[in-house]
Design an enzyme around this catalytic site. Structure first.
Site, mmCIF file in Angstrom:
data_model
loop_
_atom_site.group_PDB
_atom_site.id
_atom_site.type_symbol
_atom_site.label_atom_id
_atom_site.label_comp_id
_atom_site.label_asym_id
_atom_site.label_seq_id
_atom_site.Cartn_x
_atom_site.Cartn_y
_atom_site.Cartn_z
ATOM 1 N N GLU A 9 -9.551 1.034 -11.132
ATOM 2 C CA GLU A 9 -8.114 1.157 -11.381
ATOM 3 C C GLU A 9 -7.575 0.156 -12.381
ATOM 4 O O GLU A 9 -6.417 0.247 -12.786
ATOM 5 C CB GLU A 9 -7.310 1.075 -10.063
ATOM 6 C CG GLU A 9 -7.267 -0.279 -9.433
ATOM 7 C CD GLU A 9 -8.476 -0.559 -8.568
ATOM 8 O OE1 GLU A 9 -8.303 -0.717 -7.365
ATOM 9 O OE2 GLU A 9 -9.594 -0.631 -9.083
ATOM 10 N N ASP A 82 -10.268 -0.292 -5.452
ATOM 11 C CA ASP A 82 -10.258 -1.388 -4.476
ATOM 12 C C ASP A 82 -10.506 -0.905 -3.054
ATOM 13 O O ASP A 82 -10.195 0.243 -2.697
ATOM 14 C CB ASP A 82 -8.919 -2.130 -4.517
ATOM 15 C CG ASP A 82 -8.788 -2.996 -5.762
ATOM 16 O OD1 ASP A 82 -9.815 -3.268 -6.403
ATOM 17 O OD2 ASP A 82 -7.657 -3.398 -6.090
ATOM 18 N N ASP A 84 -9.106 -0.996 -0.141
ATOM 19 C CA ASP A 84 -7.997 -0.969 0.806
ATOM 20 C C ASP A 84 -7.401 0.430 0.751
ATOM 21 O O ASP A 84 -7.909 1.313 0.052
ATOM 22 C CB ASP A 84 -6.965 -2.056 0.502
ATOM 23 C CG ASP A 84 -6.364 -1.940 -0.903
ATOM 24 O OD1 ASP A 84 -6.604 -0.921 -1.576
ATOM 25 O OD2 ASP A 84 -5.668 -2.882 -1.329
ATOM 26 N N GLU A 86 -4.618 1.617 -0.536
ATOM 27 C CA GLU A 86 -4.133 2.021 -1.855
ATOM 28 C C GLU A 86 -5.305 2.422 -2.747
ATOM 29 O O GLU A 86 -5.239 3.412 -3.467
ATOM 30 C CB GLU A 86 -3.341 0.875 -2.503
ATOM 31 C CG GLU A 86 -2.000 0.589 -1.865
ATOM 32 C CD GLU A 86 -1.021 1.758 -1.960
ATOM 33 O OE1 GLU A 86 -0.988 2.432 -3.016
ATOM 34 O OE2 GLU A 86 -0.317 2.009 -0.974
ATOM 35 N N TYR A 288 -12.052 -10.185 -2.951
ATOM 36 C CA TYR A 288 -10.811 -9.400 -2.953
ATOM 37 C C TYR A 288 -9.672 -10.192 -2.321
ATOM 38 O O TYR A 288 -9.837 -10.821 -1.273
ATOM 39 C CB TYR A 288 -11.039 -8.087 -2.201
ATOM 40 C CG TYR A 288 -9.939 -7.086 -2.411
ATOM 41 C CD1 TYR A 288 -9.534 -6.734 -3.688
ATOM 42 C CD2 TYR A 288 -9.306 -6.490 -1.331
ATOM 43 C CE1 TYR A 288 -8.514 -5.817 -3.893
ATOM 44 C CE2 TYR A 288 -8.295 -5.563 -1.514
ATOM 45 C CZ TYR A 288 -7.902 -5.238 -2.809
ATOM 46 O OH TYR A 288 -6.900 -4.333 -2.994
ATOM 47 N N ARG A 290 -6.568 -9.236 -1.213
ATOM 48 C CA ARG A 290 -5.657 -8.679 -0.214
ATOM 49 C C ARG A 290 -6.446 -8.483 1.080
ATOM 50 O O ARG A 290 -7.160 -7.491 1.242
ATOM 51 C CB ARG A 290 -5.045 -7.361 -0.701
ATOM 52 C CG ARG A 290 -3.940 -7.577 -1.725
ATOM 53 C CD ARG A 290 -3.189 -6.326 -2.068
ATOM 54 N NE ARG A 290 -3.880 -5.529 -3.064
ATOM 55 C CZ ARG A 290 -3.762 -5.691 -4.374
ATOM 56 N NH1 ARG A 290 -2.987 -6.654 -4.848
ATOM 57 N NH2 ARG A 290 -4.422 -4.914 -5.217
ATOM 58 N N HIS A 333 -12.856 -7.166 4.573
ATOM 59 C CA HIS A 333 -13.569 -7.727 5.718
ATOM 60 C C HIS A 333 -14.096 -9.114 5.455
ATOM 61 O O HIS A 333 -15.006 -9.577 6.121
ATOM 62 C CB HIS A 333 -14.700 -6.783 6.117
ATOM 63 C CG HIS A 333 -14.232 -5.391 6.380
ATOM 64 N ND1 HIS A 333 -13.538 -5.049 7.520
ATOM 65 C CD2 HIS A 333 -14.296 -4.269 5.634
ATOM 66 C CE1 HIS A 333 -13.226 -3.763 7.472
ATOM 67 N NE2 HIS A 333 -13.661 -3.266 6.339
#
Length: 841
Positions: A9, A82, A84, A86, A288, A290, A333
């Site tokens: 993305e 990503d 998650d 989104e 990552y 978030r 995680h």
């Protein structure tokens, strides 16, 4: 030719990954989401089981075209957005738009952008997780339904152009409730007593030993009684207690704790922290960013153990395995950590470097031995007041452990003092009193939120998730909404009693201090308070903290496949929509009206309320003044609130504007405007210096200001027959010529501008203005202008960005031929034919 297309993305992420994959892969970016819900009510078919209608964003048309073209040239398409919800949704939308089969298209995830992690993900692909996609869809649809219908209600019942949202309105409520707590707080005075003794240190030098009375005294009489008892009689050390202490390191960062610590240590706003973290992640520097997990992978723990041992020795190593306290810590995680621990510093901008250093230190410290200290507590009393114990504390660091690398920042409102080393002392030792200070203090109201402490509160309440904290904070602080502002405010002077016992004499005095000063705190505006009160009254369920957290739990259940997303939305929407209809039909219009008293001259009501021009105080209602009369209005001063402004403060506002007298045969007026108080003389305006009360201004002082302004505005030269004047504004020093305000860059000395300097600045400004307008349509109040970041649309006073094409900004040559109709299409969110198919280099 490459056999595989890998879609991510972000172009920065694509660039990093492309370095790790061989010639069999080409990597392209979707530049975030490629499509979203259609605008307004068209986006969701409520009658058809809440079926969403997605459309490709105008600025993504060319991106989609590029991806489709690339997909046709390869044997297989891989998705690597990503890890998650989104990211999962972006992958799903790419499948839908590119006609890729969900059942077979390979989806890979990794928590760090490193060669081993990417290669390992390629070896173990999975499919798009439709449950995660449904959870994201449910959130998006819920937020659209709530936002759309609540906003429409606010337009009708409060004021136009307002907005509301499922999470943002609750975040505003937190700030409003904090204001109410502060308003309701009653400060109680008390006396704190500190005794200072003269003792010898290990080197035989006289030093001060500071000790605190272990209890607060309630009144001045109590303080005087104690000091009178301490006038005579010896002070003796009653006990000395030593005990070992261990201080353990904090866990590695989650999104929330990173935002909080970056705020406390470096003053970063939440958005600034996440911007730097995003860059670090996309360049392969950190995992990552978030996440709500504190877990570390076994590989990371092993690598850290090696690095800690190499840098500091085995005695500094203590391996820990952290586990998240949350069952739903699914956003990623692993905690935020460096990808390679040997790398202590990174290249990049200053924010990236500072944030990386913070992450490296915090993560390394989490695997290091505790710091070992020895705490000493000394209790002291006077023979005449044996029950009034004074306590002195000190700490000695025996082994620094993790403190060698990292010390967690204190909370911004923590006033505890660091404890130093005490001098040699013995039980039974008689102490030489230097003095006793007894100072009146006051209990403090709750502290207002900072961005970081608001994030902490949202996390504590379970409102939102790591990916939503920063957008939520940014949203409620947008100027267009005006619900919450971040401000630093000056405090006010307060008197307090001071009683000092020294050399057998007691002296009383009244001192002053500044209290209530704040730095970068969040304040609820009047409109934010009115909207919150209205929503809390009519939509108590939506505004309930537990309900909002419960919705997050339901979304988690959808993500884990336990709940069906359409049923969740249906169960929520039906009662919510009924409440909307009932509120629009029956609720009174909210103005935040508050009566303050009566005007002594007219007997009319003095009140404060919200108008379309903002919060005001008002003398006289429409009914009181009648058809021929007119109420008097005055705007509130900066820092004043409709909720707290007093009758006296309101009446003071009507004292302006007023005429102070005449100067040179012309009236001198003092008034208050949107930028603060000012003097008006001869059609010219002179701002009052900061802190000067306009109500205390007299004619002599006003004349001083007028003359100073004249001196400041006196021409320093001419150019093309027009005067050049000089001044200092909100953005620094400037010169003014022919109606142009020209900022003076730092390379010039504003106090010693030469004729050549002025001419250079004016020529540069003329050239800039000549290039400012690409096209203008004065009748429609529309223009295409050149800006710092490229062309943009000017609509009245608004600046509207042009869409990017393939992630690149449009330049002047791309928009020179746009027509008025093309510009109107852009304002409607459509891509005009003139820009379709445009290739940017």
């Amino acid at each position: 030719m490459a056999k595989n297309l890998l879609i991510v993305e972000s172009p920065a992420k694509a660039k990093t990954i492309e370095k790790y994959l061989g010639k069999d892969f080409i990597v392209k970016s979707s530049y975030g989401h490629i499509r979203d819900l259609d605008k307004g009510k068209k986006g969701i078919d409520i009658e058809n089981d809440f079926n969403p209608s997605y459309v490709v964003s105008p600025e993504k048309q060319d991106v989609v075209k590029t991806l489709k073209s690339a997909a046709k040239k390869v044997q297989e398409v891989w998705l690597a957005t990503d890890e998650d919800r989104e990211g999962e949704a972006i992958s799903w939308h790419i499948c839908e738009v590119l006609d890729l089969p969900i059942e077979t298209t390979k989806r890979i995830v990794f928590r760090e952008i490193t060669k081993p992690a990417v290669n390992k993900a390629i070896e173990k692909p999975r499919l798009v997780d439709v449950d995660l996609v449904n959870a994201q869809q449910a959130r998006r649809i819920l937020d659209r339904l709530v936002g759309f219908e609540l906003s429409e209600t606010l337009w009708r019942k409060v004021r136009g152009k307002l907005s509301a949202g499922r999470v943002q309105s609750v975040a505003v409520k937190l700030v409003v409730d904090k204001e109410k707590e502060i308003k309701a707080f009653e400060s109680i005075p008390y006396y704190k007593v500190i005794a200072i003794f003269n003792v010898k240190n290990a080197q035989g030098q006289t030093v001060e030993l500071k000790s605190d009375l272990i209890k607060r005294l309630e009144s001045k009489d109590d303080a005087l009684q104690l000091l009178n008892l301490c006038k005579t009689g010896e002070f003796t050390i009653q006990s000395i207690k030593k005990k070992p202490l261990k201080r353990k390191p904090a866990p590695p960062f989650t999104t929330s704790t990173l935002q909080q610590e970056a705020s406390k240590k470096m003053g970063f706003a939440v958005r600034r922290t996440m911007s730097a973290a995003q860059k670090l992640y996309e360049q392969g520097m950190i995992t990552y960013m978030r996440t709500d997990s504190t877990n570390l992978s076994e590989l990371a723990i092993g690598n850290m153990a090696t690095e800690i041992t190499n840098l500091f020795g085995e005695s500094y190593l203590e391996t820990r395995r952290y586990k998240s306290k949350k069952e739903n810590a699914q956003e990623a995680h692993e905690a935020i950590r460096p990808t390679y621990f040997q790398r202590q510093n990174v290249t990049g901008d200053s924010d990236m470097q500072r944030l990386y250093e913070l992450i490296w230190k915090r993560t390394m410290a989490s695997q290091m031995a505790p710091a070992q200290l020895e705490k000493t507590t000394v209790e002291i009393s006077n023979i005449n007041a044996p029950s009034d114990i004074f306590k002195a504390e000190g700490e000695v660091l025996k082994f620094d452990g993790f403190l060698k690398v990292y010390m967690e920042a204190k909370d911004e409102d923590d006033e505890s003092e660091a404890k130093g080393i005490l001098p040699p002392l013995n039980e039974g030792q008689v102490l030489d009193l230097n003095k006793i200070n007894s100072r009146e203090q006051f209990t403090r109201p709750p502290a207002r939120y900072t961005e970081a402490t608001l994030v902490k509160k949202l996390e504590e309440l379970g409102i939102g998730r790591p990916s939503t904290y920063a957008p939520t904070i940014s949203k409620i602080m947008e100027k267009a909404r005006g619900y919450v502002t971040k401000e630093s405010r000056e405090g006010h002077e307060r008197k307090y009693q001071s009683i000092v016992l020294s050399h057998g004499d007691i002296k009383e005095s009244i001192e002053t201090e500044i209290t209530g000063a704040t730095s970068n705190r969040l304040y609820a505006s009047d409109i934010g308070t009115i909207v919150t009160n209205f929503l809390s009254e009519h939509f108590s369920g939506i505004m309930d903290y537990k309900f909002t957290a419960g919705v997050e739990d339901q979304l988690d259940k959808i993500a884990s496949g336990k709940d069906e997303w359409r049923k969740t939305i249906k169960d929520f929407y039906k009662p919510f929509h009924e409440t909307v209809k009932e509120t629009i039909e029956n609720a009174d219009r909210a103005k935040g009206l508050r009566e303050l008293g009566k005007d002594p001259e007219t007997g009319h009501t003095v009140l404060t309320q919200m108008t379309r021009f903002g919060p005001v105080v008002q003398i006289g209602t429409r009914e009181e003044v009648g058809e021929e009369g007119k109420p008097k209005f005055a705007s509130l001063k900066p820092g004043q609130s409709m909720e707290t402004v007093s009758y006296e403060e309101a009446m003071d506002l009507f004292q302006l504007p007023k005429t102070l007298g005449e100067y040179e045969g012309k009236p001198v007026d003092v008034a208050r405007g949107r930028y603060g108080p000012y003097v008006k003389f001869d059609e010219k305006f002179v701002s009052l210096p900061r802190g000067m009360d306009p109500l205390e201004l007299d004619l002599d002082k006003a004349i001083e200001l007028i003359e100073a302004k004249r001196k400041e505005d006196a021409p320093i030269g001419t150019y093309d027959g027009e005067d050049i004047t000089q001044g200092k504004g909100r953005f620094g020093p400037f010169i003014k010529w022919n109606g142009f305000f020209i900022n003076i860059p730092k390379r010039f000395d504003p106090d010693n501008l030469s004729k050549e300097d002025c001419e250079e600045l004016i020529e540069a400004k003329k050239k800039k203005e000549a290039n400012r307008y690409i096209k203008q349509w004065p009748k429609e109040k529309l223009a295409l202008e050149n800006g710092r970041w490229g062309p943009f649309i000017r609509q009245g006073k608004k600046s509207i960005a042009l869409p990017k094409i393939d992630g690149k900004r449009l330049q002047q040559e791309h928009v020179e031929d746009l027509t008025l109709e093309d510009v109107k299409e852009l304002l409607d969110g459509k891509m005009p034919k003139a820009l379709k198919g445009l290739k940017l280099k």
